[in-house]
Design a protein around this motif. Structure first.
Motif: not given
Length: 309
Positions: A213-226
């Motif tokens: 949840l903390a890692l997903c906080d910034n929308p710009k990082d969500r592509g990397t997480i996916v």
């Protein structure tokens, strides 16, 4: 028990390596409570430093380093209870790095210090410790709301008021999150999620959900997480574990679903499973942000097909 701590400190000074090894391990376990850590700081820090400098046994050396790190963090998140000066803590960090980054050292010894690589090994007994460390790095633990009036009252009555560490402010947390993502934390988290259910406790699952949840906080990082498999790893965390852990994982899924390409983030029938978790966030017991981001995610997903709608 009275006298045991004194005996352990004395045993650290033994010339026999077996005695030192056992004594240092005991001190490490005892240091988890502030009251005991205070005694060790007063009576044993100089001894642990001496052992670290003089011993040639790597097993003892790494344990004394862990002991010093535990003592240094005995005050928890309260900066006012810091045990060592800032410079001493930085020196400890530099020493830790030598162990963290040395692949030549055997796994049984490195497990005391290393994280990402060990999270991928067959030795899964350290998952809780790794998850806890990542929660601390991302500041994803629960923080009590500070009421200014109560703080003023405590100061007036000369009570101790907890202080936030300067590097727990949002800018520093965001920087740590960026570094964790760049270092490949998602693949390590995914490996941990796939661990045997007998080893991955509900408490550990909750910690992993908090980190996601903390890692997903910034929308710009969500592509990397996916791209690194984070969406897939979150689904089992939303299915099983503590109630808090399942909510945290569902919220992370909502954040990803709100901005991500549906077909890439949740391909095939997996998306139907995600919908169920997002709908579970639409509850009056959930906070406004969880409701809102669940609705954003459902809105995005609904554009996929008539069947999904």
């Amino acid at each position: 028990m009275k006298g045991v701590m004194e005996m352990m400190v004395a045993l650290c000074g033994s010339e026999r390596e077996a005695d030192q090894l056992v004594a240092v391990e005991v001190l490490i376990h005892a240091s988890t409570k502030l009251s005991r850590a205070t005694f060790i700081i007063t009576n044993g820090v100089s001894l642990l430093k001496s052992i670290y400098k003089t011993t040639k046994n790597e097993k003892i050396k790494i344990r004394t380093l862990v002991g010093l790190c535990k003592l240094g963090s005995a005050g928890g998140t309260d900066y006012g209870l810091r045990q060592f000066a800032e410079g001493s803590t930085e020196k400890l960090a530099k020493q830790c790095r030598k162990w963290l980054c040395n692949a030549a050292i055997d796994t049984r010894t490195r497990r005391w210090a290393a994280m990402f690589e060990l999270a991928k090994t067959s030795d899964k007994t350290i998952l809780y410790s790794v998850a806890t460390t990542l929660v601390n790095c991302t500041n994803s633990y629960d923080v009590k709301e500070v009421i200014p009036e109560l703080v003023q009252l405590a100061k007036f009555s000369k009570q101790h008021v907890p202080e936030e560490h300067p590097k727990d402010k949002k800018d520093f947390v965001d920087m740590r999150v960026k570094r964790l993502l760049k270092a490949g934390v998602i693949s390590s988290l995914s490996c941990m999620v796939r661990a045997d259910s007998a080893i991955l406790t509900d408490q550990t699952k909750e910690l992993l959900a908090r980190v996601f949840l903390a890692l997903c906080d910034n929308p710009k990082d969500r592509g990397t997480i996916v791209a690194q498999g984070g969406g897939k790893a979150l689904i089992p965390l939303a299915l099983e574990g503590t109630d808090m852990g399942k909510v945290k994982a569902a919220h992370a899924l909502a954040k990803i679903a709100a901005v991500s390409n549906r077909d890439i983030a949740f391909p095939g029938e997996r998306v139907c499973e995600v919908v169920r978790h997002l709908v579970g966030l639409l509850d009056t017991q959930r906070d406004g942000l969880q409701n809102y981001e669940a609705l954003l995610g459902l809105t995005n997903l609904s554009g996929r097909s008539d069947k999904l709608r």
